[in-house]
Scaffold this active site. Structure first.
Site, PDB file in Angstrom:
ATOM      1  CG  ASP A 194      39.347  30.427  50.474  1.00 38.55           C
ATOM      2  OD1 ASP A 194      39.468  31.451  51.172  1.00 38.55           O
ATOM      3  OD2 ASP A 194      40.036  30.213  49.443  1.00 38.55           O
TER       4      ASP A 194
ATOM      5  CB  THR B 258      42.804  30.642  43.588  1.00 41.53           C
ATOM      6  OG1 THR B 258      41.947  31.653  44.094  1.00 41.53           O
ATOM      7  CG2 THR B 258      42.023  29.623  42.795  1.00 41.53           C
TER       8      THR B 258
ATOM      9  N   GLY C 298      46.962  52.589  38.248  1.00 43.15           N
ATOM     10  CA  GLY C 298      45.712  52.455  38.998  1.00 43.15           C
ATOM     11  C   GLY C 298      45.764  52.984  40.415  1.00 43.15           C
TER      12      GLY C 298
ATOM     13  N   GLY D 250      44.085  31.834  49.018  1.00 37.22           N
ATOM     14  CA  GLY D 250      44.053  31.583  50.467  1.00 37.22           C
ATOM     15  C   GLY D 250      44.868  30.353  50.846  1.00 37.22           C
TER      16      GLY D 250
ATOM     17  NE  ARG E 161      50.532  49.133  43.093  1.00 39.12           N
ATOM     18  CZ  ARG E 161      50.341  48.600  44.302  1.00 39.12           C
ATOM     19  NH1 ARG E 161      51.065  47.578  44.696  1.00 39.12           N
ATOM     20  NH2 ARG E 161      49.445  49.101  45.119  1.00 39.12           N
TER      21      ARG E 161
ATOM     22  CE1 TYR F 285      39.390  44.421  45.245  1.00 38.66           C
ATOM     23  CE2 TYR F 285      40.358  46.535  45.811  1.00 38.66           C
ATOM     24  CZ  TYR F 285      39.737  45.368  46.190  1.00 38.66           C
ATOM     25  OH  TYR F 285      39.454  45.146  47.505  1.00 38.66           O
TER      26      TYR F 285
END
Ligand code: UFG
Length: 327
Positions: A31, A34, A279, A36, A277, A139
Protein backbone atom coordinates in the site's frame (compact mmCIF):
# COMPACT_ATOMS: atom_id res chain seq x y z
CA UNK A 1 -2.66 -19.71 0.88
CA UNK A 2 0.11 -17.16 0.54
CA UNK A 3 -1.66 -13.96 -0.50
CA UNK A 4 -0.68 -10.49 -1.66
CA UNK A 5 -3.28 -7.91 -0.60
CA UNK A 6 -2.88 -4.63 -2.46
CA UNK A 7 -4.47 -1.65 -0.73
CA UNK A 8 -4.53 -3.50 2.58
CA UNK A 9 -4.23 -0.21 4.51
CA UNK A 10 -7.53 1.01 3.08
CA UNK A 11 -11.01 0.39 4.42
CA UNK A 12 -12.13 -2.71 2.50
CA UNK A 13 -8.59 -4.04 2.02
CA UNK A 14 -7.77 -3.88 5.73
CA UNK A 15 -10.98 -5.70 6.73
CA UNK A 16 -10.38 -8.37 4.06
CA UNK A 17 -6.75 -8.78 5.16
CA UNK A 18 -7.99 -9.47 8.71
CA UNK A 19 -10.58 -11.98 7.54
CA UNK A 20 -7.95 -13.78 5.41
CA UNK A 21 -5.53 -13.94 8.37
CA UNK A 22 -8.33 -15.23 10.63
CA UNK A 23 -8.99 -17.95 8.02
CA UNK A 24 -5.36 -19.07 8.32
CA UNK A 25 -3.88 -17.45 5.20
CA UNK A 26 -0.42 -15.85 5.08
CA UNK A 27 -0.88 -12.18 4.08
CA UNK A 28 1.51 -9.59 2.65
CA UNK A 29 0.08 -6.07 2.26
CA UNK A 30 1.35 -3.55 -0.28
CA UNK A 31 0.00 0.00 0.00
CA UNK A 32 1.41 3.43 -0.84
CA UNK A 33 -0.49 5.02 2.07
CA UNK A 34 -1.77 7.91 -0.06
CA UNK A 35 -5.27 7.22 1.22
CA UNK A 36 -4.73 4.22 3.51
CA UNK A 37 -3.61 4.25 7.13
CA UNK A 38 -0.53 2.31 8.30
CA UNK A 39 -2.30 1.52 11.58
CA UNK A 40 -5.11 -0.23 9.69
CA UNK A 41 -2.78 -2.97 8.41
CA UNK A 42 -3.23 -6.06 10.62
CA UNK A 43 -0.23 -6.78 12.85
CA UNK A 44 0.01 -10.34 11.56
CA UNK A 45 0.51 -9.15 7.95
CA UNK A 46 3.87 -8.38 6.35
CA UNK A 47 3.82 -4.79 5.06
CA UNK A 48 5.55 -3.22 2.05
CA UNK A 49 5.06 0.52 1.46
CA UNK A 50 4.90 1.80 -2.10
CA UNK A 51 3.11 1.66 -5.43
CA UNK A 52 1.65 -1.67 -6.49
CA UNK A 53 2.88 -1.48 -10.09
CA UNK A 54 6.48 -0.81 -9.14
CA UNK A 55 6.66 -3.33 -6.29
CA UNK A 56 4.55 -6.27 -7.54
CA UNK A 57 7.25 -7.84 -9.78
CA UNK A 58 9.71 -8.04 -6.87
CA UNK A 59 7.17 -9.11 -4.25
CA UNK A 60 5.50 -11.78 -6.42
CA UNK A 61 8.85 -12.84 -7.87
CA UNK A 62 10.30 -13.32 -4.39
CA UNK A 63 7.98 -16.03 -3.14
CA UNK A 64 5.46 -18.44 -4.49
CA UNK A 65 2.22 -16.56 -3.94
CA UNK A 66 -1.03 -18.46 -4.44
CA UNK A 67 -3.05 -15.36 -5.17
CA UNK A 68 -3.54 -11.62 -5.22
CA UNK A 69 -6.46 -9.67 -3.77
CA UNK A 70 -6.31 -6.34 -5.59
CA UNK A 71 -7.99 -3.50 -3.66
CA UNK A 72 -5.52 -0.66 -4.22
CA UNK A 73 -7.32 2.08 -6.15
CA UNK A 74 -8.64 5.57 -6.22
CA UNK A 75 -12.35 5.11 -5.52
CA UNK A 76 -14.29 8.36 -5.29
CA UNK A 77 -16.96 8.99 -7.90
CA UNK A 78 -17.02 12.79 -7.54
CA UNK A 79 -13.23 13.17 -7.54
CA UNK A 80 -12.94 10.97 -10.62
CA UNK A 81 -15.07 13.43 -12.59
CA UNK A 82 -12.82 16.34 -11.57
CA UNK A 83 -9.44 14.57 -11.79
CA UNK A 84 -9.79 11.69 -14.28
CA UNK A 85 -6.00 11.50 -14.77
CA UNK A 86 -5.66 10.32 -11.16
CA UNK A 87 -7.99 7.42 -11.99
CA UNK A 88 -6.58 6.37 -15.37
CA UNK A 89 -3.01 6.52 -14.04
CA UNK A 90 -3.68 5.26 -10.52
CA UNK A 91 -6.18 2.54 -11.36
CA UNK A 92 -5.57 1.39 -14.94
CA UNK A 93 -1.81 1.89 -15.33
CA UNK A 94 -1.01 0.42 -11.89
CA UNK A 95 -3.36 -2.53 -12.41
CA UNK A 96 -1.86 -3.33 -15.83
CA UNK A 97 1.59 -3.45 -14.24
CA UNK A 98 0.22 -5.75 -11.54
CA UNK A 99 -1.35 -8.02 -14.18
CA UNK A 100 2.01 -8.24 -15.96
CA UNK A 101 3.72 -9.18 -12.69
CA UNK A 102 1.05 -11.83 -12.10
CA UNK A 103 1.61 -13.21 -15.62
CA UNK A 104 5.40 -13.22 -15.58
CA UNK A 105 5.62 -14.79 -12.12
CA UNK A 106 2.92 -17.37 -12.86
CA UNK A 107 0.80 -16.32 -9.86
CA UNK A 108 -2.32 -18.44 -10.29
CA UNK A 109 -5.24 -16.47 -8.75
CA UNK A 110 -6.61 -12.93 -8.75
CA UNK A 111 -9.64 -11.48 -6.97
CA UNK A 112 -10.31 -7.92 -8.10
CA UNK A 113 -12.34 -5.14 -6.44
CA UNK A 114 -14.66 -4.05 -9.19
CA UNK A 115 -17.71 -1.89 -8.62
CA UNK A 116 -21.37 -1.21 -9.27
CA UNK A 117 -20.12 1.99 -10.92
CA UNK A 118 -19.21 -0.13 -13.99
CA UNK A 119 -22.92 -0.36 -14.83
CA UNK A 120 -23.76 3.35 -14.77
CA UNK A 121 -27.43 4.27 -14.82
CA UNK A 122 -29.23 0.89 -15.04
CA UNK A 123 -32.23 0.23 -17.30
CA UNK A 124 -33.71 -1.93 -14.54
CA UNK A 125 -33.00 -2.94 -10.96
CA UNK A 126 -31.89 -5.21 -9.40
CA UNK A 127 -28.76 -5.11 -11.55
CA UNK A 128 -27.56 -8.49 -12.81
CA UNK A 129 -24.07 -9.21 -14.15
CA UNK A 130 -25.32 -9.32 -17.76
CA UNK A 131 -26.70 -5.76 -17.48
CA UNK A 132 -25.14 -3.24 -19.89
CA UNK A 133 -21.95 -1.59 -18.63
CA UNK A 134 -22.17 2.15 -19.34
CA UNK A 135 -20.27 3.94 -16.56
CA UNK A 136 -21.38 7.51 -15.80
CA UNK A 137 -18.06 8.53 -14.26
CA UNK A 138 -14.31 7.92 -14.85
CA UNK A 139 -14.06 5.82 -11.67
CA UNK A 140 -16.47 3.24 -13.09
CA UNK A 141 -14.84 3.47 -16.53
CA UNK A 142 -11.39 2.68 -15.13
CA UNK A 143 -12.67 -0.31 -13.14
CA UNK A 144 -14.47 -1.60 -16.23
CA UNK A 145 -11.28 -1.23 -18.30
CA UNK A 146 -9.40 -3.35 -15.75
CA UNK A 147 -12.19 -5.96 -15.79
CA UNK A 148 -11.72 -6.22 -19.58
CA UNK A 149 -7.95 -6.59 -19.21
CA UNK A 150 -8.43 -9.35 -16.63
CA UNK A 151 -10.77 -11.24 -18.98
CA UNK A 152 -8.10 -11.18 -21.71
CA UNK A 153 -5.36 -12.34 -19.33
CA UNK A 154 -7.52 -15.17 -18.01
CA UNK A 155 -8.38 -16.32 -21.55
CA UNK A 156 -4.85 -16.08 -22.92
CA UNK A 157 -2.69 -16.95 -19.93
CA UNK A 158 -4.76 -19.27 -17.75
CA UNK A 159 -5.23 -16.86 -14.85
CA UNK A 160 -7.99 -17.89 -12.42
CA UNK A 161 -9.77 -14.58 -11.89
CA UNK A 162 -12.85 -13.24 -10.17
CA UNK A 163 -14.07 -9.64 -10.15
CA UNK A 164 -16.41 -8.69 -7.34
CA UNK A 165 -18.63 -5.72 -8.14
CA UNK A 166 -19.33 -4.07 -4.83
CA UNK A 167 -22.34 -1.91 -4.24
CA UNK A 168 -22.12 0.52 -1.27
CA UNK A 169 -19.87 -0.98 1.37
CA UNK A 170 -20.35 0.13 4.98
CA UNK A 171 -20.00 -1.08 8.56
CA UNK A 172 -16.92 -2.24 10.44
CA UNK A 173 -15.32 -5.51 11.54
CA UNK A 174 -12.61 -6.58 13.96
CA UNK A 175 -11.54 -3.04 14.87
CA UNK A 176 -11.25 -1.94 11.23
CA UNK A 177 -13.63 0.47 9.53
CA UNK A 178 -14.00 3.71 7.62
CA UNK A 179 -11.37 6.22 8.76
CA UNK A 180 -10.32 8.27 5.75
CA UNK A 181 -8.34 11.49 5.84
CA UNK A 182 -10.95 13.09 3.59
CA UNK A 183 -14.36 11.50 3.99
CA UNK A 184 -16.97 11.71 1.22
CA UNK A 185 -19.09 8.60 1.89
CA UNK A 186 -22.61 8.98 3.18
CA UNK A 187 -22.74 6.76 6.29
CA UNK A 188 -19.45 7.90 7.90
CA UNK A 189 -20.36 11.54 7.14
CA UNK A 190 -23.78 11.14 8.77
CA UNK A 191 -22.20 9.49 11.83
CA UNK A 192 -19.61 12.29 12.08
CA UNK A 193 -22.52 14.76 12.09
CA UNK A 194 -24.20 12.68 14.82
CA UNK A 195 -20.97 12.96 16.87
CA UNK A 196 -21.01 16.74 16.40
CA UNK A 197 -17.85 16.65 14.25
CA UNK A 198 -19.77 18.22 11.36
CA UNK A 199 -22.47 20.83 11.52
CA UNK A 200 -24.76 19.06 9.06
CA UNK A 201 -25.07 16.53 6.25
CA UNK A 202 -25.52 17.79 2.70
CA UNK A 203 -28.12 15.83 0.73
CA UNK A 204 -26.87 15.84 -2.86
CA UNK A 205 -29.99 16.07 -5.03
CA UNK A 206 -33.66 15.97 -4.04
CA UNK A 207 -35.03 15.82 -7.60
CA UNK A 208 -34.22 12.22 -8.55
CA UNK A 209 -37.07 10.04 -9.85
CA UNK A 210 -37.23 8.07 -6.61
CA UNK A 211 -39.90 7.88 -3.90
CA UNK A 212 -38.48 10.72 -1.81
CA UNK A 213 -36.40 12.43 -4.53
CA UNK A 214 -33.00 11.39 -3.11
CA UNK A 215 -30.61 8.81 -4.60
CA UNK A 216 -31.02 5.14 -3.70
CA UNK A 217 -28.13 2.75 -2.93
CA UNK A 218 -27.69 -0.86 -1.83
CA UNK A 219 -25.58 -1.04 1.34
CA UNK A 220 -23.50 -4.17 2.01
CA UNK A 221 -21.74 -4.98 5.28
CA UNK A 222 -17.97 -5.02 4.91
CA UNK A 223 -17.75 -8.39 6.73
CA UNK A 224 -20.15 -10.04 4.28
CA UNK A 225 -18.06 -8.56 1.49
CA UNK A 226 -14.83 -9.92 3.00
CA UNK A 227 -16.32 -13.41 3.27
CA UNK A 228 -17.18 -13.29 -0.42
CA UNK A 229 -13.48 -12.70 -1.17
CA UNK A 230 -12.51 -15.82 0.77
CA UNK A 231 -15.05 -17.85 -1.22
CA UNK A 232 -13.93 -16.30 -4.51
CA UNK A 233 -10.31 -17.31 -3.90
CA UNK A 234 -11.41 -20.94 -3.49
CA UNK A 235 -13.82 -20.87 -6.44
CA UNK A 236 -11.60 -19.23 -9.08
CA UNK A 237 -10.97 -21.53 -12.07
CA UNK A 238 -7.82 -21.38 -14.24
CA UNK A 239 -8.47 -19.71 -17.60
CA UNK A 240 -11.75 -18.15 -16.49
CA UNK A 241 -12.75 -14.69 -15.37
CA UNK A 242 -16.04 -14.68 -13.48
CA UNK A 243 -17.83 -11.51 -12.37
CA UNK A 244 -20.18 -11.29 -9.38
CA UNK A 245 -22.28 -8.47 -7.95
CA UNK A 246 -22.27 -8.11 -4.19
CA UNK A 247 -25.00 -6.18 -2.40
CA UNK A 248 -27.79 -6.75 0.08
CA UNK A 249 -30.53 -6.62 -2.55
CA UNK A 250 -32.50 -3.69 -1.15
CA UNK A 251 -32.26 0.01 -1.80
CA UNK A 252 -32.25 2.87 0.71
CA UNK A 253 -32.54 6.53 -0.17
CA UNK A 254 -30.19 9.15 1.24
CA UNK A 255 -33.04 10.34 3.48
CA UNK A 256 -33.72 6.79 4.72
CA UNK A 257 -30.03 6.31 5.54
CA UNK A 258 -30.01 9.52 7.58
CA UNK A 259 -33.22 8.46 9.40
CA UNK A 260 -31.72 5.04 10.19
CA UNK A 261 -28.54 6.68 11.53
CA UNK A 262 -30.68 8.94 13.69
CA UNK A 263 -32.62 5.94 15.05
CA UNK A 264 -29.49 3.87 15.72
CA UNK A 265 -27.60 6.71 17.42
CA UNK A 266 -30.62 8.28 19.12
CA UNK A 267 -29.30 11.66 17.95
CA UNK A 268 -30.63 14.41 15.72
CA UNK A 269 -28.76 14.84 12.46
CA UNK A 270 -29.11 18.27 10.83
CA UNK A 271 -29.39 18.24 7.02
CA UNK A 272 -29.00 20.84 4.29
CA UNK A 273 -29.94 20.47 0.64
CA UNK A 274 -27.40 20.70 -2.16
CA UNK A 275 -27.42 20.09 -5.92
CA UNK A 276 -26.80 16.62 -7.36
CA UNK A 277 -23.18 15.44 -7.26
CA UNK A 278 -21.70 14.98 -10.77
CA UNK A 279 -21.49 11.37 -11.92
CA UNK A 280 -24.03 9.98 -9.42
CA UNK A 281 -26.63 7.51 -10.79
CA UNK A 282 -30.15 7.73 -9.29
CA UNK A 283 -30.65 4.10 -8.20
CA UNK A 284 -28.17 1.24 -7.73
CA UNK A 285 -29.51 -2.04 -6.34
CA UNK A 286 -27.74 -5.38 -6.77
CA UNK A 287 -28.90 -8.82 -7.60
CA UNK A 288 -26.37 -11.04 -5.82
CA UNK A 289 -28.10 -14.27 -6.88
CA UNK A 290 -25.12 -15.37 -8.99
CA UNK A 291 -22.68 -15.02 -6.05
CA UNK A 292 -25.12 -16.78 -3.73
CA UNK A 293 -25.59 -19.64 -6.23
CA UNK A 294 -22.03 -20.10 -7.55
CA UNK A 295 -19.91 -19.15 -4.55
CA UNK A 296 -22.26 -20.34 -1.80
CA UNK A 297 -22.13 -16.80 -0.39
CA UNK A 298 -24.58 -16.17 2.47
CA UNK A 299 -24.73 -12.51 3.46
CA UNK A 300 -25.79 -12.37 7.11
CA UNK A 301 -25.65 -8.68 8.02
CA UNK A 302 -28.00 -7.29 5.39
CA UNK A 303 -30.20 -5.13 7.63
CA UNK A 304 -29.27 -1.45 7.33
CA UNK A 305 -29.60 -0.80 11.12
CA UNK A 306 -27.05 -3.60 11.78
CA UNK A 307 -24.62 -2.10 9.26
CA UNK A 308 -25.07 1.38 10.76
CA UNK A 309 -24.78 0.07 14.35
CA UNK A 310 -21.40 -1.54 13.57
CA UNK A 311 -20.18 1.63 11.83
CA UNK A 312 -21.39 3.70 14.81
CA UNK A 313 -19.58 1.51 17.35
CA UNK A 314 -16.39 1.84 15.31
CA UNK A 315 -16.77 5.63 14.84
CA UNK A 316 -17.32 6.22 18.55
CA UNK A 317 -14.34 4.04 19.50
CA UNK A 318 -12.00 5.93 17.13
CA UNK A 319 -11.54 8.94 19.42
CA UNK A 320 -8.34 10.77 18.51
CA UNK A 321 -7.40 8.07 15.99
CA UNK A 322 -10.02 9.61 13.64
CA UNK A 323 -8.20 10.89 10.56
CA UNK A 324 -11.04 12.59 8.85
CA UNK A 325 -11.39 16.23 7.85
CA UNK A 326 -14.57 17.54 6.21
CA UNK A 327 -14.38 17.15 2.40
N1 UFG B 1 -24.37 11.60 -0.51
C1 UFG B 1 -24.99 12.73 0.01
N2 UFG B 1 -24.27 13.50 0.89
C2 UFG B 1 -22.98 13.22 1.25
C3 UFG B 1 -22.37 12.05 0.71
C4 UFG B 1 -23.10 11.27 -0.17
O1 UFG B 1 -26.13 13.03 -0.31
O2 UFG B 1 -22.40 13.97 2.02
C5 UFG B 1 -25.12 10.75 -1.44
C6 UFG B 1 -24.43 10.58 -2.78
O3 UFG B 1 -24.72 11.66 -3.63
C7 UFG B 1 -25.00 9.24 -3.24
C8 UFG B 1 -25.18 8.47 -1.93
O4 UFG B 1 -25.20 9.47 -0.89
O5 UFG B 1 -26.25 9.43 -3.83
C9 UFG B 1 -24.05 7.51 -1.65
O6 UFG B 1 -22.83 8.21 -1.81
P1 UFG B 1 -21.41 7.63 -1.35
O7 UFG B 1 -20.40 8.69 -1.63
O8 UFG B 1 -21.50 7.10 0.03
O9 UFG B 1 -21.22 6.38 -2.30
P2 UFG B 1 -21.31 6.29 -3.90
O10 UFG B 1 -22.64 5.68 -4.23
O11 UFG B 1 -20.97 7.55 -4.58
O12 UFG B 1 -20.12 5.32 -4.24
C10 UFG B 1 -19.88 4.14 -3.53
C11 UFG B 1 -18.41 3.82 -3.63
C12 UFG B 1 -18.05 3.50 -5.04
C13 UFG B 1 -19.00 2.46 -5.61
C14 UFG B 1 -20.42 2.86 -5.44
C15 UFG B 1 -21.32 1.75 -5.92
O13 UFG B 1 -17.63 4.92 -3.16
O14 UFG B 1 -16.75 3.01 -5.04
O15 UFG B 1 -20.67 3.12 -4.07
O16 UFG B 1 -22.65 1.96 -5.62
F1 UFG B 1 -18.78 2.33 -6.93
Amino acid sequence: MKLLVTGGAGYVGSVCARVMIDAGHDVTVVDNLTTGNRDAVPEAAAFVEGDVGALAPEILGGGSFDGVLHFAAQSLVGESVEQPEKYWQGNVVESLKLLEAIRTTGTPRLVFSSTAATYGEPDAVPIVESSPTRPTNPYGATKLAIDHAITSYANAHGLAAISLRYFNVAGAHGGAGENRRVETHLIPIVLQAAMGHRESVKIFGTDYHTDDGTAVRDYIHVYDLARAHALALEAAIAGRHAIYNLGSGSGFSVRQVIETCSEVTGLDIPVVYAPRRAGDPAVLIASSDKAIGDLGWEPTNTALPTIVADAWEYTRALGDRAHSAPA
